[in-house]
Design an enzyme around this catalytic site. Structure first.
Site, PDB file in Angstrom:
ATOM      1  N   ARG A  68       0.847  -1.193   0.000  1.00 36.12           N
ATOM      2  CA  ARG A  68       0.000   0.000   0.000  1.00 36.12           C
ATOM      3  C   ARG A  68       0.888   1.251   0.000  1.00 36.12           C
ATOM      4  O   ARG A  68       1.233   1.784   1.050  1.00 36.12           O
ATOM      5  CB  ARG A  68      -0.929  -0.007   1.211  1.00 36.12           C
ATOM      6  CG  ARG A  68      -1.946  -1.128   1.164  1.00 36.12           C
ATOM      7  CD  ARG A  68      -2.922  -1.074   2.320  1.00 36.12           C
ATOM      8  NE  ARG A  68      -2.255  -1.272   3.605  1.00 36.12           N
ATOM      9  CZ  ARG A  68      -2.870  -1.289   4.787  1.00 36.12           C
ATOM     10  NH1 ARG A  68      -4.182  -1.099   4.846  1.00 36.12           N
ATOM     11  NH2 ARG A  68      -2.196  -1.483   5.899  1.00 36.12           N
ATOM     12  N   ASP A  70       2.284   5.009  -0.220  1.00 31.20           N
ATOM     13  CA  ASP A  70       1.794   6.228   0.418  1.00 31.20           C
ATOM     14  C   ASP A  70       1.382   7.280  -0.596  1.00 31.20           C
ATOM     15  O   ASP A  70       1.608   7.146  -1.797  1.00 31.20           O
ATOM     16  CB  ASP A  70       2.892   6.824   1.308  1.00 31.20           C
ATOM     17  CG  ASP A  70       3.158   5.985   2.539  1.00 31.20           C
ATOM     18  OD1 ASP A  70       2.287   5.175   2.910  1.00 31.20           O
ATOM     19  OD2 ASP A  70       4.231   6.143   3.147  1.00 31.20           O
ATOM     20  N   TYR A 128      12.305  -1.496  -4.042  1.00 35.33           N
ATOM     21  CA  TYR A 128      12.010  -0.094  -4.303  1.00 35.33           C
ATOM     22  C   TYR A 128      13.228   0.593  -4.908  1.00 35.33           C
ATOM     23  O   TYR A 128      14.374   0.186  -4.678  1.00 35.33           O
ATOM     24  CB  TYR A 128      11.656   0.639  -3.007  1.00 35.33           C
ATOM     25  CG  TYR A 128      10.276   0.362  -2.466  1.00 35.33           C
ATOM     26  CD1 TYR A 128       9.212   1.219  -2.734  1.00 35.33           C
ATOM     27  CD2 TYR A 128      10.026  -0.750  -1.660  1.00 35.33           C
ATOM     28  CE1 TYR A 128       7.941   0.983  -2.225  1.00 35.33           C
ATOM     29  CE2 TYR A 128       8.766  -1.001  -1.150  1.00 35.33           C
ATOM     30  CZ  TYR A 128       7.729  -0.122  -1.435  1.00 35.33           C
ATOM     31  OH  TYR A 128       6.480  -0.367  -0.936  1.00 35.33           O
ATOM     32  N   ARG A 215      12.088   5.988   2.658  1.00 36.26           N
ATOM     33  CA  ARG A 215      12.243   7.446   2.675  1.00 36.26           C
ATOM     34  C   ARG A 215      13.127   7.896   3.835  1.00 36.26           C
ATOM     35  O   ARG A 215      13.901   8.851   3.712  1.00 36.26           O
ATOM     36  CB  ARG A 215      10.875   8.117   2.726  1.00 36.26           C
ATOM     37  CG  ARG A 215      10.091   7.982   1.433  1.00 36.26           C
ATOM     38  CD  ARG A 215       8.645   8.397   1.596  1.00 36.26           C
ATOM     39  NE  ARG A 215       8.544   9.779   2.050  1.00 36.26           N
ATOM     40  CZ  ARG A 215       7.405  10.327   2.482  1.00 36.26           C
ATOM     41  NH1 ARG A 215       6.289   9.612   2.528  1.00 36.26           N
ATOM     42  NH2 ARG A 215       7.383  11.578   2.879  1.00 36.26           N
TER      43      ARG A 215
END
Length: 286
Positions: A68, A70, A128, A215
């Protein structure tokens, strides 16, 4: 219309229920994340379910996803699945969905799956990429698809600092306060920083990720790359396990979910590693 049901899902087809997996890519800039939100707040899930519902002739579609993402985060390798009593060819699911989706969301492949496949729980690893545009002048192009950092970044310092994060660790210092994961212990299989013109690409693969983990790692490594903290600071943050000591959370624009890995038995299609503007970048994992 031709209805195609692969052998792998024959038992489900016989029962009148089809489990369909899709590959999805999207630009997340104008969405409040993948997950469906309250009425009037745009999400990737809502847009996909509406489009697929039209392909299914009005039958409701409820999606489950691999990750999911962001608000404002992108994907080039998201995987979703849904169950439907409506038979459609894989080609029809792809083309029909894309005809009904906004231009910033695309279905890249479709495949009928056995019932024990689950886009989230069958996943073995996720990967990622965080894309940093390193230049004194802010970019006019790809402005919402890369993170701009005006400070000169020393990629060698960033690479050295990143080494301590590979392996199995308690990543409490890199998780958001609202993270709902049961355990902060995750295994990072691969973490590399790659130069690509004016871009620095942080490429990370792990068994699972905490909320804001990539992040927050990116924020720490950029701070070190700018010379504002010593290389050893990454180790200190990791061992301290305190989020507030880990610096600023990096901007979401540069983050992409690029691949989700599943057991070979499912034989899911594989596309190039995204995002598309990095499609020529060699895969350092081979």
């Amino acid at each position: 219309m031709t209805h195609v049901v692969p052998d792998a899902a024959a038992q489900e087809a016989a029962a009148g229920i089809y489990r369909i997996a899709l590959g999805v890519e999207y630009k997340g800039s104008r969405y409040r994340g993948f997950q469906r939100q309250i009425k009037g707040v745009p999400s990737i899930q809502e847009a996909l379910e509406k489009a697929l519902g039209r392909v299914a002739g009005g039958a409701p579609v409820v999606l489950s996803c691999a990750g999911r993402t962001d608000a404002m985060v992108h994907a080039s390798g998201q995987v979703v699945h849904f169950d439907t009593p409506v038979a459609r060819s894989e080609h029809t699911w792809i083309m029909g969905a894309n005809a009904n989706l906004p231009n910033d969301i695309s279905v890249t492949w479709a495949k009928a799956m056995p019932r024990h496949f689950d886009a989230r729980f069958s996943a073995m690893a996720r990967r990622y990429r965080y894309v940093i545009y390193n230049d004194p002048i802010r970019p006019a192009h790809l402005a919402e698809e890369v993170t701009w950092n005006h400070r000169p970044l020393d990629i060698q310092r960033m690479r050295e600092a990143a080494r301590c994060l590979v392996g199995t660790h308690d990543f409490s210092a890199f998780r958001a306060r609202q993270c709902q994961a049961k355990s902060p212990v995750k295994t990072v299989h691969h973490l590399e920083l790659i130069e690509h013109g004016r871009m620095i690409v942080l490429d990370i693969r792990a068994n699972a990720f905490l909320h804001h983990m990539v992040r927050n790692i990116s924020g720490v490594l950029m701070t070190i790359g700018a010379g504002e903290r010593p290389v050893e600071w990454a180790q200190q943050v990791l061992e301290g396990r305190i989020r507030r000591e880990g610096g600023v959370t990096a901007h979401p624009y540069g983050l992409y979910l690029v691949r989700v890995e599943y057991p070979e038995e499912f034989e899911l299609p594989q596309r190039y590693l995204g995002p598309h503007f990095l499609s020529g970048l060699p895969d350092s994992m081979g």
